[in-house]
Every structure is written in structure tokens, then in C-alpha cells.
Design a protein around this motif. Structure first.
Motif: not given
Length: 115
Positions: A1-4, A95-102, A104-105
Motif C-alpha cells: 500500500q502507498v499513501q500520498l 498529488c499523484s504518483g506512478r510507482f512500480s506497484i501502481g 495513487y492519489w
């Protein structure tokens, strides 16, 4: 899981400045790209600025010359320096991010430009 998590929004007068921050946490592995979007009431979300893993940047025409996106890779943080703010810049900034796992916003931070 990722949090921004975004921060730095608020109320500012026209011509003023704000600096937004977005910190990413969780299992990320690699950051491919990050960016900022905004949405005004009744309007679609639009891209404001983005920055690639290599440092290349892109801006919406409406903010070119006024906004600057940057990143601190050591802290997994992206910034948006906003200068010469106009009332039409008002909206919720995400904020948005494109990471190796998908992709996220974040939850968004309110920016209001008004006199």
C-alpha cells in the motif's frame, strides 16, 4: 500500500505564493513519475504539473512561468511552488504518483486565491 499526503494549501491573495508538498510513504520500490492535478467545483480534474523519474517536467499552459514542480527523491516528496497566484488557480490540488506497484492519489489540499 502507498499513501500520498499533501500539505501547504490555504487562503492567499491574488499575486501571492504558496508551496505545496506531497510526501509518499509505504511500499513504493520505485517512483516513475509524480505530478499535481487540481479540480475546481463543477469542473474536471486537470493536470497542473508533472515530473518524471529523470527530472523532466511538464506544465499546463495556464501555469507556465508561475508554477515550478520539483522533487526530493531521498524523502519521496514532490513540491509545487506557486507564484503570482490568480483567482482561477483556486481548487483542490491533488498529488499523484506512478510507482512500480501502481498509480495513487492523495486526499487533496484546498487552495483558495481571493482578495
Amino acid at each position: 500500500q502507498v499513501q500520498l499526503v499533501e500539505s501547504g494549501g490555504g487562503l492567499v491573495q491574488p499575486g501571492g505564493s504558496l508551496r505545496l508538498s506531497c510526501a509518499a510513504s509505504g511500499t513504493i520500490f520505485s517512483i516513475y513519475a509524480m505530478g499535481w492535478y487540481r479540480q475546481a467545483p463543477g469542473k474536471q480534474r486537470e493536470m497542473v504539473a508533472s515530473i518524471s523519474s529523470g527530472g523532466s517536467t511538464d506544465y499546463a499552459d495556464s501555469v507556465k512561468g508561475r508554477f515550478t514542480i520539483s522533487r526530493d527523491n531521498a524523502k519521496n516528496t514532490v513540491f509545487l511552488q506557486m507564484n503570482s497566484l490568480k483567482p482561477e488557480d483556486t481548487g483542490v490540488y491533488y498529488c499523484s504518483g506512478r510507482f512500480s506497484i501502481g498509480a495513487y492519489w492523495g486526499q487533496g489540499t484546498q487552495v483558495t486565491v481571493s482578495s
